[in-house]
Design a protein around this motif. Sequence first.
Motif, PDB file in Angstrom:
ATOM      1  N   VAL A   7       9.687   6.840   8.828  1.00  0.00           N
ATOM      2  CA  VAL A   7       9.652   5.423   8.431  1.00  0.00           C
ATOM      3  C   VAL A   7       8.773   5.232   7.199  1.00  0.00           C
ATOM      4  O   VAL A   7       9.192   4.621   6.207  1.00  0.00           O
ATOM      5  CB  VAL A   7       9.140   4.553   9.596  1.00  0.00           C
ATOM      6  N   ALA A   8       7.545   5.748   7.256  1.00  0.00           N
ATOM      7  CA  ALA A   8       6.602   5.548   6.153  1.00  0.00           C
ATOM      8  C   ALA A   8       7.084   6.232   4.875  1.00  0.00           C
ATOM      9  O   ALA A   8       7.022   5.645   3.787  1.00  0.00           O
ATOM     10  CB  ALA A   8       5.217   6.072   6.543  1.00  0.00           C
ATOM     11  N   GLY A   9       7.574   7.457   5.008  1.00  0.00           N
ATOM     12  CA  GLY A   9       8.045   8.180   3.829  1.00  0.00           C
ATOM     13  C   GLY A   9       9.262   7.531   3.194  1.00  0.00           C
ATOM     14  O   GLY A   9       9.331   7.358   1.980  1.00  0.00           O
ATOM     15  N   GLY A  10      10.234   7.144   4.019  1.00  0.00           N
ATOM     16  CA  GLY A  10      11.445   6.525   3.488  1.00  0.00           C
ATOM     17  C   GLY A  10      11.181   5.160   2.865  1.00  0.00           C
ATOM     18  O   GLY A  10      11.702   4.839   1.793  1.00  0.00           O
ATOM     19  N   ALA A  11      10.338   4.353   3.539  1.00  0.00           N
ATOM     20  CA  ALA A  11      10.057   3.007   3.035  1.00  0.00           C
ATOM     21  C   ALA A  11       9.254   3.047   1.742  1.00  0.00           C
ATOM     22  O   ALA A  11       9.536   2.304   0.796  1.00  0.00           O
ATOM     23  CB  ALA A  11       9.315   2.199   4.096  1.00  0.00           C
ATOM     24  N   THR A  12       8.248   3.907   1.691  1.00  0.00           N
ATOM     25  CA  THR A  12       7.441   3.983   0.469  1.00  0.00           C
ATOM     26  C   THR A  12       8.247   4.588  -0.678  1.00  0.00           C
ATOM     27  O   THR A  12       8.027   4.232  -1.845  1.00  0.00           O
ATOM     28  CB  THR A  12       6.162   4.801   0.697  1.00  0.00           C
ATOM     29  N   ARG A  13       9.167   5.493  -0.370  1.00  0.00           N
ATOM     30  CA  ARG A  13      10.036   6.038  -1.427  1.00  0.00           C
ATOM     31  C   ARG A  13      10.899   4.925  -2.011  1.00  0.00           C
ATOM     32  O   ARG A  13      11.120   4.874  -3.226  1.00  0.00           O
ATOM     33  CB  ARG A  13      10.931   7.155  -0.871  1.00  0.00           C
ATOM     34  N   GLU A  52       0.835  -1.198   0.000  1.00  0.00           N
ATOM     35  CA  GLU A  52       0.000   0.000   0.000  1.00  0.00           C
ATOM     36  C   GLU A  52       0.870   1.248   0.000  1.00  0.00           C
ATOM     37  O   GLU A  52       0.666   2.190   0.774  1.00  0.00           O
ATOM     38  CB  GLU A  52      -0.929  -0.005   1.217  1.00  0.00           C
ATOM     39  N   ALA A  53       1.847   1.269  -0.894  1.00  0.00           N
ATOM     40  CA  ALA A  53       2.841   2.353  -0.905  1.00  0.00           C
ATOM     41  C   ALA A  53       2.200   3.715  -1.134  1.00  0.00           C
ATOM     42  O   ALA A  53       2.575   4.708  -0.505  1.00  0.00           O
ATOM     43  CB  ALA A  53       3.899   2.073  -1.973  1.00  0.00           C
ATOM     44  N   LEU A  95       8.720   2.903  -4.332  1.00  0.00           N
ATOM     45  CA  LEU A  95       8.526   3.589  -5.602  1.00  0.00           C
ATOM     46  C   LEU A  95       9.790   3.568  -6.456  1.00  0.00           C
ATOM     47  O   LEU A  95       9.718   3.517  -7.688  1.00  0.00           O
ATOM     48  CB  LEU A  95       8.096   5.036  -5.350  1.00  0.00           C
ATOM     49  N   THR A  96      10.948   3.571  -5.807  1.00  0.00           N
ATOM     50  CA  THR A  96      12.203   3.475  -6.555  1.00  0.00           C
ATOM     51  C   THR A  96      12.320   2.127  -7.247  1.00  0.00           C
ATOM     52  O   THR A  96      12.796   2.038  -8.390  1.00  0.00           O
ATOM     53  CB  THR A  96      13.400   3.699  -5.613  1.00  0.00           C
ATOM     54  N   VAL A  97      11.891   1.062  -6.566  1.00  0.00           N
ATOM     55  CA  VAL A  97      11.868  -0.269  -7.189  1.00  0.00           C
ATOM     56  C   VAL A  97      10.996  -0.239  -8.441  1.00  0.00           C
ATOM     57  O   VAL A  97      11.355  -0.812  -9.478  1.00  0.00           O
ATOM     58  CB  VAL A  97      11.354  -1.322  -6.189  1.00  0.00           C
ATOM     59  N   HIS A  98       9.865   0.424  -8.349  1.00  0.00           N
ATOM     60  CA  HIS A  98       8.962   0.522  -9.505  1.00  0.00           C
ATOM     61  C   HIS A  98       9.593   1.332 -10.641  1.00  0.00           C
ATOM     62  O   HIS A  98       9.469   0.977 -11.810  1.00  0.00           O
ATOM     63  CB  HIS A  98       7.653   1.177  -9.057  1.00  0.00           C
TER      64      HIS A  98
END
Length: 432
Positions: free
Chosen positions: A180-186, A135-136, A189-192
């Motif tokens: 945590v949430a901002g860094g992890a979801t970023r 749920e990024a 999105l980088t993987v994508h």
Amino acid sequence: MEEGGALVLATERYGGAESWKYEAKDGVMKRSRGSEGGATESTVFGVFKSVFLPQGYPESVSSDYLHYQFWDTVQAFCSSLSGTLATQASLKGVGVGNQEATVAAATVTWLLRDGTGMLGRILFAWRKGNKLDSEAKKWRLFADVLNDIAMFMEILAPYFPVFFTLIVCTAGIFKSVVGVAGGATRAALTVHQARRDNMADISAKDGSQETLVNLAGLLVSLILIPLVTDNPTLTLSLFFLFTIFHLFANYKAVRAVVMETLSEARLSIVLQQYLRDGQILSPPAANQREPVFFEFRKKVPIKLGVSLRDVVESPDELHLALKNNNRPYLVGVRNGCVCVCLGPEASVRDEIRAACQALCLSSSLNPSAAEGNASTKPLIPNSHWEMVCESHKLMDNIFSPFLKGVEASGWEINRTLLDWDEWRVQWKSKSI
């Protein structure tokens, strides 16, 4: 090949930007810019591109990269300005400029804020870390909303001196969750965005872009600080203005992301459309329908990869779970949840099929969702196990053409972002 009396020996291209050719004339090899292919670039733009964009752009990144980065840059700039206002208020609250304030009291307040923030970071990563991949978009937007709330609390804190420490500690917890949430979801999105296994390059260039934005924000802040000092009305007015732009830019940024990997939300959107009219939505169409805010309406939850005891409680129930089921997973309904138990030999396609079946059951058990939806009416028998049995038959009929259509529409089916837990169960059906 000859051009104008010169023999073209070779041609080369640097990505999609520019092309060159090597010519032999009078025994000398000369290199010149080609007339075909990529457009020429100015030296300034070329340097800017090499410094702030990933190598090989735009071929090395996803098609939504530039759109997302534009809005991400806008929101980062607004956040930088809002952060300046919040920092000024925090410094004022701990006693900067107040002759009666002590260094010890300010230090204790700062340490308490940092300490509670550290605990909040650990607890949030423990409780929600596994949700940040699937749920990024939601958590990315949630983090930015929470960050604005935290900064608003810091701005108000100096006007409530009795509760100042409590307010800044609460804001510190919120900001730790944001980190945590901002860094992890970023990272998700980088993987994508990485299309050439260039995650590190994209991440590094994103850091360069953010640094440039923060530098611009710093220069603007130098102008703002003298204007807002001792002027709470102007401070709050500017903060709300920056916050509005910040939230709007964040919404546009997450809406710009087009993920081709199936999550529970995107799979549900594609499956429901297929059951409704046989149409397979493309990744851009499904991503536009994907919710980016957390929904609080009541629905039947789905748990993937649970323990066997969460699906069946007796040999008779195991027999019912295996009825019409020759797949390496078990589906059951217990305590108001649709639960899926996965076998160790299950493939990614089995995982997608199990998730599709669970989504159909969830829709059938949810009266508000099933109302008016003809595709779910056949799945409403008298008992839950009858419903599970019927769902196996439905999957046997529709899943193969559905999966072929999903793959043909551009979706990634070799991996998913479905939120599977780690339980794997080997059951023995012959003894039942």
